[in-house]
Motif scaffolding. Sequence first.
Motif, PDB file in Angstrom:
ATOM      1  N   UNK A 344       0.912  -1.234  -0.057  1.00 43.13           N
ATOM      2  CA  UNK A 344       0.043  -0.148  -0.084  1.00 43.13           C
ATOM      3  C   UNK A 344       1.013   1.319   0.043  1.00 43.13           C
ATOM      4  N   UNK A 345       1.004   1.910  -1.217  1.00 42.27           N
ATOM      5  CA  UNK A 345       1.612   3.211  -1.123  1.00 42.27           C
ATOM      6  C   UNK A 345       0.973   4.250  -1.057  1.00 42.27           C
ATOM      7  N   UNK A 346       0.695   4.608   0.416  1.00 42.71           N
ATOM      8  CA  UNK A 346      -0.615   5.458   0.661  1.00 42.71           C
ATOM      9  C   UNK A 346      -0.012   6.126   2.132  1.00 42.71           C
ATOM     10  N   UNK A 347      -0.734   6.989   2.596  1.00 43.44           N
ATOM     11  CA  UNK A 347      -0.872   7.398   3.972  1.00 43.44           C
ATOM     12  C   UNK A 347      -2.394   7.369   4.381  1.00 43.44           C
ATOM     13  N   UNK A 348      -2.290   6.910   5.795  1.00 41.48           N
ATOM     14  CA  UNK A 348      -3.463   6.561   6.620  1.00 41.48           C
ATOM     15  C   UNK A 348      -3.645   7.476   7.869  1.00 41.48           C
ATOM     16  N   UNK A 349      -4.872   7.305   8.252  1.00 38.09           N
ATOM     17  CA  UNK A 349      -5.180   8.452   9.439  1.00 38.09           C
ATOM     18  C   UNK A 349      -4.924   7.289  10.713  1.00 38.09           C
ATOM     19  N   UNK A 350      -4.789   8.006  11.763  1.00 39.92           N
ATOM     20  CA  UNK A 350      -4.322   7.078  13.079  1.00 39.92           C
ATOM     21  C   UNK A 350      -5.041   5.861  13.398  1.00 39.92           C
ATOM     22  N   UNK A 351      -6.530   5.994  13.057  1.00 37.12           N
ATOM     23  CA  UNK A 351      -7.463   4.950  13.407  1.00 37.12           C
ATOM     24  C   UNK A 351      -7.018   3.765  12.661  1.00 37.12           C
ATOM     25  N   UNK A 352      -6.908   4.122  11.598  1.00 39.48           N
ATOM     26  CA  UNK A 352      -6.478   3.062  10.532  1.00 39.48           C
ATOM     27  C   UNK A 352      -5.228   2.306  10.893  1.00 39.48           C
ATOM     28  N   UNK A 353      -4.026   3.281  11.252  1.00 36.97           N
ATOM     29  CA  UNK A 353      -2.962   2.655  11.584  1.00 36.97           C
ATOM     30  C   UNK A 353      -2.862   1.729  13.103  1.00 36.97           C
ATOM     31  N   UNK A 354      -3.695   2.365  13.888  1.00 42.71           N
ATOM     32  CA  UNK A 354      -4.122   1.455  15.175  1.00 42.71           C
ATOM     33  C   UNK A 354      -4.707   0.165  14.661  1.00 42.71           C
ATOM     34  N   UNK A 355      -5.532   0.217  13.563  1.00 40.63           N
ATOM     35  CA  UNK A 355      -6.285  -1.002  13.409  1.00 40.63           C
ATOM     36  C   UNK A 355      -5.060  -1.794  12.725  1.00 40.63           C
TER      37      UNK A 355
END
Length: 474
Positions: A344-355
């Motif tokens: 995945x070549x993208x950035x994600x919000x904190x909630x998605x990172x935590x998941x």
Amino acid sequence: MAHDLVIVANRLPVDRVAGPDGKMGWRASPGGLVSAIEPVMRAGDGVWIGWPGGTEQHLEPFDIDGLHLVPMSMTPEEIENHYEGMSNGTLWPLYHDVVAKPEFHREWWHEYVEVNRRFAEKAAELAAPNATVWVHDYQMQMVPQLLRELRPDLRIGFYLHIPFPPAELFQQLPWRRQILEGILGADLVGFQLPGAAQNFVRLVRQRVGHKTHRDLVYLPDGRTVRAAAFPISIDATGFDDLARSEIVARRAQEIREALGNPKKIFLGIDRLDYTKGIYARLRSFGELIRDGELDVDEAVFVQVAVPSREQVEQYRLLRDEIDRLVGRLNGDLGRIGKPLISYLHSSYPREEMAALYRAADIMVVTPYRDGMNLVAKEYVACRVDEDGALVLSEFAGAADELRQAWLVNPYDIDGMKAALLSACRADEHELTKRMRAMRKQITQHDVKAWAESFMTELDAEREHTKTVRSADRS
């Protein structure tokens, strides 16, 4: 308006976003540094000076989430020479053990000094008498001295978030003395690790000629500068709370189901940077599948590569190289509906990172060199069930604190494969024992403790210098 606390950093803690009506506005960037400094700023009537990104000129100061921010503009030439050039083409690779070859250009250096001068002048303008100024990172190393010349009354701290190299590497820098003297404008100089502070003091003694004793540098003007380690951390409680939330727990389960409910999920989350060791870790995982040590039906590697500095040629080449590797491994070893690597070549919000952290069984953090690496700590904070395994490069600053991880040399592919297998096959008792110890470490040493310890030491160092000067006068 004058402020008792001024934060100086290359970037403001905000991103430009379009609102529902199409108008451009600001959104606070997620990040540990903001959460650490926010309470200090509120208590000290603080202001943050930094570049918001882009080339827009004459931006006005603004407030966001109660923080007062002062944007500094940059021209295309300044971005090219100061930011992309001197900061990320010279200092970044040099400070990271020359993983990539640094370039040395005089025009980059001249622009670097001028941008630092503008930031120093703005800080001098905004600081109240005897205020505290906290300068951050490798893009701003000349600011402490330039600011000291303008405002000798100020209490100045400097913190380097990336590694500081040994003398053998630093001495390549044509402007080595100027940068050392720039940093010495501070009363307190903070590093991630004790070794970096020792490198700095040794270089000051060798290259500038000041007298030193342990972590102290004695300047001819009577000032004393202290260089010490202040390992940065994360908002451990915030990540723990987020990981326990129903929405994150549900999303973690969805991620596992989307991946086919494999027995083991390996995870890497990095900025797409040549120092992070992404290629080597994916190659190691691919070899384990190829050799039959792991089964593609039972194990998958999720690699998140956050876009970074895509206008720089080296970063574009790295992206192409990893794209080709992922395609080759998935093509050679994957099956229909069972890719080896989910890339995945993208950035994600904190909630998605935590998941993602909650969904993953093995977190793989294998940089060739890293000042700290907060991803490793974020993963630990999100393992609320005290399970999961962390495979961590011994060349990341976090390895000094997270000793219960499976520590690896990222240059040793066979050693990395063995660590990945060992972490994958560890029993529940061993995983819990290791994770519990690491969670205790990051809970006791969180980002607020880091900021408070630095500011307390800065106050003490300034008072010590005042006492010494008073004694000299009497």
